[in-house]
Motif scaffolding. Structure first.
Motif, PDB file in Angstrom:
ATOM      1  N   ASP A   6     -27.599  28.749   3.624  1.00  0.00           N
ATOM      2  CA  ASP A   6     -26.485  27.796   3.725  1.00  0.00           C
ATOM      3  C   ASP A   6     -26.415  27.251   5.161  1.00  0.00           C
ATOM      4  O   ASP A   6     -26.304  28.015   6.109  1.00  0.00           O
ATOM      5  CB  ASP A   6     -25.180  28.521   3.360  1.00  0.00           C
ATOM      6  CG  ASP A   6     -23.973  27.599   3.440  1.00  0.00           C
ATOM      7  OD1 ASP A   6     -23.261  27.487   2.436  1.00  0.00           O
ATOM      8  OD2 ASP A   6     -23.738  26.993   4.512  1.00  0.00           O
ATOM      9  N   LEU A  19     -24.124  25.656   6.834  1.00  0.00           N
ATOM     10  CA  LEU A  19     -22.906  25.967   7.584  1.00  0.00           C
ATOM     11  C   LEU A  19     -22.879  27.430   8.005  1.00  0.00           C
ATOM     12  O   LEU A  19     -22.443  27.764   9.109  1.00  0.00           O
ATOM     13  CB  LEU A  19     -21.659  25.619   6.767  1.00  0.00           C
ATOM     14  CG  LEU A  19     -21.267  24.139   6.801  1.00  0.00           C
ATOM     15  CD1 LEU A  19     -20.012  23.906   5.971  1.00  0.00           C
ATOM     16  CD2 LEU A  19     -21.052  23.645   8.221  1.00  0.00           C
ATOM     17  N   ASP A  20     -23.337  28.308   7.128  1.00  0.00           N
ATOM     18  CA  ASP A  20     -23.438  29.718   7.507  1.00  0.00           C
ATOM     19  C   ASP A  20     -24.347  29.870   8.727  1.00  0.00           C
ATOM     20  O   ASP A  20     -24.029  30.587   9.677  1.00  0.00           O
ATOM     21  CB  ASP A  20     -23.997  30.544   6.344  1.00  0.00           C
ATOM     22  CG  ASP A  20     -22.908  30.907   5.330  1.00  0.00           C
ATOM     23  OD1 ASP A  20     -21.760  30.465   5.531  1.00  0.00           O
ATOM     24  OD2 ASP A  20     -23.217  31.616   4.352  1.00  0.00           O
ATOM     25  N   SER A  74     -25.066  27.593  10.931  1.00  0.00           N
ATOM     26  CA  SER A  74     -24.399  27.001  12.091  1.00  0.00           C
ATOM     27  C   SER A  74     -23.391  27.969  12.696  1.00  0.00           C
ATOM     28  O   SER A  74     -23.343  28.169  13.919  1.00  0.00           O
ATOM     29  CB  SER A  74     -23.720  25.703  11.663  1.00  0.00           C
ATOM     30  OG  SER A  74     -22.696  25.358  12.550  1.00  0.00           O
ATOM     31  N   ALA A  75     -22.590  28.603  11.835  1.00  0.00           N
ATOM     32  CA  ALA A  75     -21.581  29.547  12.331  1.00  0.00           C
ATOM     33  C   ALA A  75     -22.247  30.754  12.978  1.00  0.00           C
ATOM     34  O   ALA A  75     -21.833  31.221  14.044  1.00  0.00           O
ATOM     35  CB  ALA A  75     -20.667  29.983  11.192  1.00  0.00           C
ATOM     36  N   MET A  76     -23.301  31.256  12.333  1.00  0.00           N
ATOM     37  CA  MET A  76     -23.990  32.429  12.876  1.00  0.00           C
ATOM     38  C   MET A  76     -24.599  32.109  14.234  1.00  0.00           C
ATOM     39  O   MET A  76     -24.575  32.943  15.149  1.00  0.00           O
ATOM     40  CB  MET A  76     -25.075  32.887  11.902  1.00  0.00           C
ATOM     41  CG  MET A  76     -25.779  34.153  12.324  1.00  0.00           C
ATOM     42  SD  MET A  76     -24.712  35.612  12.274  1.00  0.00           S
ATOM     43  CE  MET A  76     -25.508  36.574  10.988  1.00  0.00           C
ATOM     44  N   ALA A 117     -23.443  29.948  16.378  1.00  0.00           N
ATOM     45  CA  ALA A 117     -22.326  29.937  17.320  1.00  0.00           C
ATOM     46  C   ALA A 117     -21.955  31.351  17.731  1.00  0.00           C
ATOM     47  O   ALA A 117     -21.729  31.646  18.904  1.00  0.00           O
ATOM     48  CB  ALA A 117     -21.120  29.226  16.696  1.00  0.00           C
ATOM     49  N   VAL A 118     -21.923  32.253  16.750  1.00  0.00           N
ATOM     50  CA  VAL A 118     -21.584  33.637  17.051  1.00  0.00           C
ATOM     51  C   VAL A 118     -22.635  34.260  17.976  1.00  0.00           C
ATOM     52  O   VAL A 118     -22.310  34.935  18.951  1.00  0.00           O
ATOM     53  CB  VAL A 118     -21.463  34.464  15.755  1.00  0.00           C
ATOM     54  CG1 VAL A 118     -21.424  35.949  16.075  1.00  0.00           C
ATOM     55  CG2 VAL A 118     -20.216  34.053  14.988  1.00  0.00           C
TER      56      VAL A 118
END
Lengths: 204, 204
Positions: free
Chosen positions: A154, A156-157, A159-161, A163-164
């Motif tokens: 995914d 977005l997943d 992308s978020a990961m 960022a983390v």
DNA sequence: TCATGGTAACTTACCCAAAGGTCATATCAG
DNA sequence: CTGATATGACCTTTGGGTAAGTTACCATGA
């Protein structure tokens, strides 16, 4: 009129520029773009403000020069590691090890590229984005691989990961700046222990 | 001399203060303390600068008021979760879930307490430290427990892990601010997926 | 009912310090 | 004398903060 020291120091331009960049990088990295004043940098270098403007044109020009010097260093190292064969968590740890070694004398360099007070438009933003994207792209690549191994693609997943992940590196660098007595080697071992604590001892 | 609007709006002080705090919190949280000007806040509120000074005394006073309103909210919620029975990673996830729900309308509130451009000395720093320590202490508590479960009680390891944990929350909040269309529920599910990807699928 | 006066809400116009940026000039080596 | 190195003094903008006054409203007393 008497101007006791004008022009008498005779320091070659390149030497002076290097010295200024060293000091400016530390100031920008430690206090951020907004909170750093050109006059302060001049003071710490033992020279006058106009000399900095003469050599770098503007405050933004000075920041850009810091970015160019530091960004090449960082991005090259991360790219070198990316060409290695580590994947997933291992690649992350390898990247961390590289960062620690590279930034041992100057952990604040990292913050140059993640400074929220830096201008978000104009030439500076372009330069920042250039390097941040270069770094971010490699992070994204590594994260994408990690997620694919776990069967998640995914966008977005990912992308978020990413960022983390960048947030983790960021907070480790900040922590390091508050504990300057730690060597790169010690930081790396500490990270391994943290990883072990999380994963319960079998992270290989 | 004609002053067309002086005193004519008749908005009660409490209403006006609330409105100002809403706008100021958003500005401070989004752009940081240093980059937010009182004049901008006044503009967005449709009032004049002196009214803000009349009600809040100074820019720092305004920031402090934002902190007091937001800090109580955050710290209370985290403390509530801390009294629950979750431990280790589970407690972390429970805290995250609480934060997402609480901050759904205003993720920027989180950044008020982790703004590197806020003054680091004086009354404001005290207020920040009060809440940041309250939040940080709970984070520390949770991390200490997590680490103890893994058989690690090195204070520096715990300190670093706490920094990383706060960094993770911070980056998730930032990511959320860049993806305002995500609901708290979606954010939480996303985090669960990220956790699963990391741990290989058996994280409760 | 209506002047009177106090008070809360609100504004214009200003002050001042900090910081980015510039100009004219000084020193000195080659 | 020229060009590189260097500076003190100045200009200008930005932004925090203030002084002094304006408008609206409400309570009071005759």
């Amino acid at each position: 009129m008497v101007r006791p020291n004008a022009g008498t120091k005779g320091v070659p331009r390149l030497d002076r520029e290097t010295q200024i960049l060293d000091i400016a990088s530390e100031q920008f990295g430690t206090h951020g773009f907004a909170a750093t004043s050109v006059a302060t940098v001049a003071d710490k270098a033992g020279i006058s403000k106009p000399l900095i403007y003469n050599y770098f044109g503007s405050k933004e020009g000075l920041y850009e020069a810091c970015l160019d010097r530091g960004g090449a260093l960082l991005a090259d190292e991360i790219e070198r590691i990316a060409r290695g064969e580590a994947v997933g968590i291992e690649r992350g740890m390898a990247t961390l090890a590289g960062m620690f070694t590279l930034l041992e004398p100057q952990p604040y360099l990292w913050r140059l590229f993640f400074d929220p007070t830096a201008p978000s438009t104009g030439a500076i933003a372009d330069s920042i984005n250039g390097y941040a994207e270069r770094i971010g792209k490699l992070a994204d690549e590594g994260v994408t691989e990690l997620m694919r191994l776990a069967g998640n693609d995914d966008p977005l997943d990912i992308s978020a990961m990413t960022a983390v992940w960048l947030g983790i590196v960021d907070s480790l660098m900040n922590w390091w700046m508050e504990h300057p007595e730690e060597s790169a080697e010690q930081m790396m071992q500490r990270c391994m222990r943290l990883l072990t604590a999380l994963f319960g001892g079998d992270s290989e």
